[in-house]
Enzyme design. Sequence first.
Site, short mmCIF file in Angstrom:
data_model
loop_
_atom_site.label_atom_id
_atom_site.label_comp_id
_atom_site.label_asym_id
_atom_site.label_seq_id
_atom_site.Cartn_x
_atom_site.Cartn_y
_atom_site.Cartn_z
NE ARG A 177 16.44 -2.83 49.52
CZ ARG A 177 16.45 -1.50 49.65
NH1 ARG A 177 17.15 -0.93 50.57
NH2 ARG A 177 15.72 -0.77 48.86
NE ARG A 180 15.06 0.72 43.13
CZ ARG A 180 15.62 1.66 43.88
NH1 ARG A 180 15.45 2.92 43.59
NH2 ARG A 180 16.37 1.34 44.92
NE ARG A 240 8.15 0.91 42.73
CZ ARG A 240 7.86 2.16 42.42
NH1 ARG A 240 6.76 2.43 41.75
NH2 ARG A 240 8.65 3.14 42.75
CG ASP A 289 11.24 0.03 52.92
OD1 ASP A 289 12.02 -0.20 51.99
OD2 ASP A 289 11.51 0.79 53.86
CE1 TYR A 315 16.24 6.04 55.50
CE2 TYR A 315 16.55 4.38 57.20
CZ TYR A 315 16.87 4.90 55.97
OH TYR A 315 17.82 4.29 55.19
#
Length: 347
Positions: free
Chosen positions: A25, A29, A38, A74, A150
């Site tokens: 990752r 952010r 973003r 993702d 998920y």
Amino acid sequence: MEPIERFLKACRREPVDRPPVWLMRQAGRYMASYQEVRKRVSFMELCRSPELVSEVSRMPLEQLGVDACIVFSDILVPLEALGRRFALEQGGPSIDPPVRSADELDEASIEAVPDRIGFVYDGIRRLRRDLDDATPLLGFVGSPWTLASYLVEGGSSRHHHTLKRWSYVDPDGLERLLERLSRVTAAHMRAQIEAGCDAIQLFDTWGGLLDADRWRRFSGRYSARALEHVADTGVPRIHYLLGGAHLLEEMAELPCEVLSVDWRVPLGEVRRRVGDRHALQGNLDPAALCTPGEVVVEETRRMLEEYGDQPGLVANLGHGVTPDASVDSARAFVDAVKRFGPEGTSP
Ligand code: CP3
């Protein structure tokens, strides 16, 4: 030594000048430049644009000096292609409606997944053009068990009790779902390799929830099927498991070249327990990237010394970079791996 040669050799446990380094990752952010992008587009708009995927994936190469580029996407992207509404709010992902029976995933929708997420492969082809040949490009997928979490919970979950309850009351039904998801994982891996990835990582983020018997039955078995599906490509396969200290001996049976482990077990002990067949990837605690550079350097030195002077290490974190990490500390980690020289020996 070029980064691609260093990376591929380390994955095959051949000698290299120093361990290659990248971060799970690594684009995200914690980077101001990512946040800028973003502000203009949603997460899925970003994932669907090959230009933006290429731009964001390359940010860590410029800002951190890592040895490998991982395509920005993702693990949940294929779930949207299964006819579920996928959204990413502040609180995390949501999948609507959640799946409660294997029959909800019909054959036609499983086979259609790669066609429906062609934008991932367009992003990979675009990156192949924008990157120099010396930089390895990594693709990734979620393990069938982690995707099921998920899909069945409908998003992130604290206890994963809907999925776990299913595994107790109707194990055969859950296995049918996992078998279908293993085909999604396998096809998505293969298509990424065909589009130009030099290695592929499978994330079994929630495998650590299971004891060894149940991990073998509900996770390892289906990941192994997907990994075997790309064996003939010759591309290194990396298997990541979070919280898997009790599963190291099981992981050592997986058909893959690299075992990616978290920070809970020191690399020397991991090596003793898994044997010599795999390269290891890891395993700095991502929390270290929220500390000053001196601490990062010290912890990185400790990690490299723990692994020792033997081939087969890909330096990385034990889990993904968190949003509160500092870019300077991430760079300090990369620089420390580069400085400490050949295979973990101090200068
Ligand atoms: O490594 C990279 O730079 C590539 C990008 C990447 C993302 N997700 C981008 C992302 C990778 C490799 C992933 C994998 C992923 N996604 C995993 C496995 C690794 C792990 O962390 O355990 C999992 C479990 C997911 C699922 C997921 N995606 C969650 C739970 C969330 C929301 C919570 C969170 O961590 O942000 C996401 C969203 C997501 N995926 C973001 C990014 C950069 C944040 C989205 C944003 O920009 O708001």
